[in-house]
Design a protein around this motif. Sequence first.
Motif, PDB file in Angstrom:
ATOM      1  N   HIS A  97      49.190  70.831  79.175  1.00 27.06           N
ATOM      2  CA  HIS A  97      49.848  72.129  78.994  1.00 27.06           C
ATOM      3  C   HIS A  97      49.174  73.223  79.813  1.00 27.06           C
ATOM      4  CE1 HIS A  97      52.033  70.013  75.994  1.00 27.06           C
ATOM      5  NE2 HIS A  97      51.026  69.927  75.167  1.00 27.06           N
ATOM      6  N   ASP A 117      56.012  67.987  83.772  1.00 30.38           N
ATOM      7  CA  ASP A 117      57.321  67.895  83.117  1.00 30.38           C
ATOM      8  C   ASP A 117      57.891  69.291  82.922  1.00 30.38           C
ATOM      9  OD1 ASP A 117      59.507  66.667  82.073  1.00 30.38           O
ATOM     10  OD2 ASP A 117      58.560  65.986  80.225  1.00 30.38           O
ATOM     11  N   GLU A 137      60.271  71.767  80.391  1.00 31.02           N
ATOM     12  CA  GLU A 137      60.964  72.047  79.126  1.00 31.02           C
ATOM     13  C   GLU A 137      62.340  72.648  79.399  1.00 31.02           C
ATOM     14  OE1 GLU A 137      58.511  74.395  76.492  1.00 31.02           O
ATOM     15  OE2 GLU A 137      56.711  73.633  77.485  1.00 31.02           O
ATOM     16  N   ILE A 138      62.414  73.454  80.435  1.00 31.30           N
ATOM     17  CA  ILE A 138      63.682  74.080  80.840  1.00 31.30           C
ATOM     18  C   ILE A 138      63.877  73.824  82.326  1.00 31.30           C
ATOM     19  CG2 ILE A 138      64.917  76.257  81.143  1.00 31.30           C
ATOM     20  CD1 ILE A 138      63.376  77.353  78.738  1.00 31.30           C
ATOM     21  N   ARG A 184      60.869  76.065  83.089  1.00 32.19           N
ATOM     22  CA  ARG A 184      59.610  76.210  82.363  1.00 32.19           C
ATOM     23  C   ARG A 184      58.911  74.853  82.412  1.00 32.19           C
ATOM     24  NH1 ARG A 184      60.161  77.562  76.309  1.00 32.19           N
ATOM     25  NH2 ARG A 184      60.962  79.521  77.161  1.00 32.19           N
ATOM     26  N   SER A 185      57.679  74.855  82.890  1.00 33.91           N
ATOM     27  CA  SER A 185      57.000  73.577  83.113  1.00 33.91           C
ATOM     28  C   SER A 185      55.545  73.639  82.675  1.00 33.91           C
ATOM     29  CB  SER A 185      57.058  73.204  84.600  1.00 33.91           C
ATOM     30  OG  SER A 185      56.363  74.184  85.358  1.00 33.91           O
ATOM     31  N   SER A 186      54.938  72.469  82.577  1.00 35.69           N
ATOM     32  CA  SER A 186      53.502  72.355  82.323  1.00 35.69           C
ATOM     33  C   SER A 186      53.037  71.046  82.941  1.00 35.69           C
ATOM     34  CB  SER A 186      53.209  72.376  80.823  1.00 35.69           C
ATOM     35  OG  SER A 186      53.814  71.288  80.167  1.00 35.69           O
TER      36      SER A 186
END
Length: 457
Positions: free
Chosen positions: A182, A235, A237-238, A277-279
Amino acid sequence: MGRIIALLLIIFGLVKGASSPLVFETLVTPLQESAASIEQLSRKPIMKPNQQLLRNFLSGVETTLVIGQELSGAKEIDKQVLKSYLKDLRELSHTKESIDQLYRKTLDTAMAQSDKTSFEDLVSVSLEPLHHPRIRSEVIAFYQKNYPNHSLKSVEALCDEQELEEKSIQTAIDQEQAYEEHLRILKRSEVSAIKKTAQIGSRNSVMVSAEPTAEGGFVFEAENVNPYTVTMSIDFEILNNLKASEKLPLFVEIPGKTKKKVLELSRISSMNGINYRSSYGWVRGSAFAVHQDDYLYKLPFAKGSDVFVSQGYNGETSHKGLSAYAVDFPVPVGTPVYAAREGTVVGAESRNNLGGTSAEYRQYANYVIIEHSDGTMGNYYHLKQGGVAVAIGQKVMRGDLLGYSGNTGYSSGPHLHFSVSKVDPISMRRPMNLPIKLQTLQGIVTLPHKGDRYTVQ
């Protein structure tokens, strides 16, 4: 086949010039240890169609053991008998692999057909495939679904084994700070400032930055400032109106001290807005490493010294599951520890002076970690305080001094814990030990067990 050829060369070399006795029957020991379980398996009704295969294996092991004992007791070695003996060992090894495959297939079928009788018969036999992490997880899942009263002791033992492994893995992750997740994707302009303060192993020692493209998308670049390889995951999320160039989540290997383009997002429609939105996260080591199985590892001690094993593969306490392939050598504090294989020092800790048998001591282990040319890691644990003789980034050769043994960390007594590992390609974040070949004066060791004694070659 490579192992048999190596064995043949070493044995013929020993036959030609050895002054010590040759214990040929020990070469069949790994197969002999499987024979008890295969004997149990041969009695199960579900294995009746394959009973002859199992019986042939058992008979072959008995015969080969007798021949090995005769070779060990002979004053002169008949090379034709020896050649036949090694050929029989090779064929028995292939038969054992066939039996393992048959066991796995039969167990899969029993679970797919919800055949509880066959399932119970099969899991009551502790063959090696049952302890493979994937197969074990599937067995436990079937058990928990179909046996609400938890009535099978053999599977309960597997549950305990899996729990111990997970705790051990989490401890390794926490202790070594090997995994970060994250993390925020940086702008390209932020990388230089972050890089100046990034320390080896710190959260931001692996950075991912995003740069807009002229077509309205983004290019992602990863930089690894550590001296070792990492496996990175990324990955989203959005992901609105954007298409990734790679399958997500993406797992990619980043060699030490390198940067590379890892992903591109392309805009789908110029008429609509975009948003993401990624991490990302990373773990030390490579999940894509392919171990050099024919490599002969040196025992990590001084030439000519005698050592014995207090815990070997699939040991009674901590060597289970993904951690199964490790060896503990009880040696006095201060015993010199040498590199079993050449490589680069990528981890070292020597500040600690605490050790004990409770979990609170895990964080106090001193160690040296070596990255090998094939991407695997050599792990040398429980060194004494101030007992590290190398520095991170240093190149070492096979047989070079690494440090001195101790009793730090989660340890029941002075010893060296040695293993070779890579990143587990299933979880992509856990360390996974690998079986290796140890070179000893007695010959090549492929299955070290508690009580074994070796002389360093």
